[in-house]
Design a protein around this motif. Structure first.
Motif, PDB file in Angstrom:
ATOM      1  N   TRP A  71      49.099  57.172  53.399  1.00  0.00           N
ATOM      2  CA  TRP A  71      50.306  56.461  52.949  1.00  0.00           C
ATOM      3  C   TRP A  71      50.626  55.363  53.949  1.00  0.00           C
ATOM      4  CZ3 TRP A  71      55.071  55.303  54.932  1.00  0.00           C
ATOM      5  CH2 TRP A  71      56.094  54.957  54.028  1.00  0.00           C
ATOM      6  N   ARG A  75      50.262  50.992  53.760  1.00  0.00           N
ATOM      7  CA  ARG A  75      51.390  50.091  53.976  1.00  0.00           C
ATOM      8  C   ARG A  75      51.191  49.211  55.203  1.00  0.00           C
ATOM      9  NH1 ARG A  75      51.871  53.859  50.684  1.00  0.00           N
ATOM     10  NH2 ARG A  75      53.373  53.767  48.991  1.00  0.00           N
ATOM     11  N   LYS A 105      44.762  53.335  46.734  1.00  0.00           N
ATOM     12  CA  LYS A 105      45.867  53.723  45.853  1.00  0.00           C
ATOM     13  C   LYS A 105      47.196  53.545  46.581  1.00  0.00           C
ATOM     14  CE  LYS A 105      47.598  57.830  44.945  1.00  0.00           C
ATOM     15  NZ  LYS A 105      47.619  59.246  44.813  1.00  0.00           N
ATOM     16  N   GLU A 106      47.237  53.885  47.866  1.00  0.00           N
ATOM     17  CA  GLU A 106      48.462  53.715  48.650  1.00  0.00           C
ATOM     18  C   GLU A 106      48.789  52.237  48.860  1.00  0.00           C
ATOM     19  OE1 GLU A 106      50.594  55.895  49.118  1.00  0.00           O
ATOM     20  OE2 GLU A 106      49.466  57.742  48.825  1.00  0.00           O
ATOM     21  N   ARG A 108      48.070  49.815  46.721  1.00  0.00           N
ATOM     22  CA  ARG A 108      48.599  49.372  45.415  1.00  0.00           C
ATOM     23  C   ARG A 108      50.011  49.881  45.170  1.00  0.00           C
ATOM     24  NH1 ARG A 108      43.962  51.471  43.266  1.00  0.00           N
ATOM     25  NH2 ARG A 108      45.233  52.753  41.891  1.00  0.00           N
ATOM     26  N   LEU A 109      50.264  51.154  45.474  1.00  0.00           N
ATOM     27  CA  LEU A 109      51.609  51.707  45.261  1.00  0.00           C
ATOM     28  C   LEU A 109      52.644  50.976  46.114  1.00  0.00           C
ATOM     29  CD1 LEU A 109      50.883  55.544  45.097  1.00  0.00           C
ATOM     30  CD2 LEU A 109      51.816  54.116  43.263  1.00  0.00           C
ATOM     31  N   GLY A 110      52.322  50.740  47.373  1.00  0.00           N
ATOM     32  CA  GLY A 110      53.240  49.999  48.234  1.00  0.00           C
ATOM     33  C   GLY A 110      53.493  48.599  47.712  1.00  0.00           C
ATOM     34  N   TYR A 111      52.440  47.935  47.243  1.00  0.00           N
ATOM     35  CA  TYR A 111      52.534  46.576  46.702  1.00  0.00           C
ATOM     36  C   TYR A 111      53.431  46.556  45.458  1.00  0.00           C
ATOM     37  CZ  TYR A 111      50.904  42.212  44.523  1.00  0.00           C
ATOM     38  OH  TYR A 111      50.832  40.972  43.930  1.00  0.00           O
ATOM     39  N   HIS A 112      53.159  47.425  44.512  1.00  0.00           N
ATOM     40  CA  HIS A 112      53.885  47.410  43.238  1.00  0.00           C
ATOM     41  C   HIS A 112      55.320  47.925  43.350  1.00  0.00           C
ATOM     42  CE1 HIS A 112      50.564  45.914  40.957  1.00  0.00           C
ATOM     43  NE2 HIS A 112      49.778  46.909  41.339  1.00  0.00           N
ATOM     44  N   ASN A 113      55.611  48.738  44.356  1.00  0.00           N
ATOM     45  CA  ASN A 113      56.965  49.270  44.526  1.00  0.00           C
ATOM     46  C   ASN A 113      57.789  48.495  45.551  1.00  0.00           C
ATOM     47  OD1 ASN A 113      56.688  51.373  42.635  1.00  0.00           O
ATOM     48  ND2 ASN A 113      55.611  52.622  44.139  1.00  0.00           N
ATOM     49  N   GLU A 124      42.795  46.451  40.846  1.00  0.00           N
ATOM     50  CA  GLU A 124      42.613  47.903  40.811  1.00  0.00           C
ATOM     51  C   GLU A 124      41.505  48.308  41.774  1.00  0.00           C
ATOM     52  OE1 GLU A 124      44.200  50.484  39.109  1.00  0.00           O
ATOM     53  OE2 GLU A 124      45.693  48.945  38.706  1.00  0.00           O
TER      54      GLU A 124
END
Length: 195
Positions: A71, A75, A105-106, A108-113, A124
């Motif tokens: 995670w 970031r 995946k982490e 991408r999640l940080g980017y999109h959120n 992707e």
């Protein structure tokens, strides 16, 4: 699950932050970047991790599974590319699954959120293009010569599952002359660079 009032407050906060100065300098303030730009709240050991990356050229984080290393690493990629120009971040590991399905995946999640748009083109597959000289990519390899060619004045290399990397690969990474190397892994090896 967020309550309706919480969702409304979060949406209002995102609008407010997008109106503020998106070009603030976070190069020496990763915790502020995590909070103000990503809307993320790292816990104590994660803050130690990004502080160590800020202050030291080579950092090894040894921890158990499910402790937040990936995670944090994801970031840190976002902080790095938004804080330095030109800059590159390379995520490398012994398996494609670890690089693409866990660490990327982490990212991408940080980017999109994120509370503020981070720009560029997030794919992707393990690649985020900010511009021609500023990008992140991830890959797995078992051939040291596949690591060559990635150079930048601000090069960050994240080695995931570092306990599983061969010493030849670690030597190839060091030949890139990165500004920072972050190695994460588990205490499963008694030899090699990570040990």
């Amino acid at each position: 699950m967020l309550a309706v009032n919480d969702a409304v407050r979060l949406a209002a906060l995102r609008v407010k932050l997008r109106q503020q100065n998106p070009a603030a300098d976070y190069s020496g303030r990763p915790t502020a970047f995590f909070r103000e730009v990503l809307g993320a709240e790292p816990y104590g050991k994660q803050m130690e991790m990004h502080k160590a990356v800020r202050e030291h050229p080579q950092v090894a984080v040894n921890g158990a599974n499910n402790t937040g290393k990936d995670w944090e690493a994801g970031r840190i990629v976002l902080w790095w590319l938004k804080s330095f120009r030109p800059a590159k971040a390379i995520i490398i590991g012994p398996t494609h699954r670890q690089v693409a399905q866990i660490v990327w995946k982490e990212v991408r999640l940080g980017y999109h959120n994120a509370l503020r748009p981070l720009g560029g083109r997030m794919l992707e597959t393990p690649r985020w293009d900010v511009d021609d000289e500023t990008f992140a990519l991830g890959f797995a390899t078992d051939q040291p010569y596949n690591i060559q060619g990635h150079h930048s004045p601000h090069l960050l290399v994240i080695v995931t599952e570092a306990h599983g990397m061969r010493q030849d690969d670690m030597e190839a990474i060091k030949r890139l002359n990165p500004e920072k190397i972050l190695m994460t892994g588990n205490p499963l090896s008694l030899t090699g660079e990570f040990y």
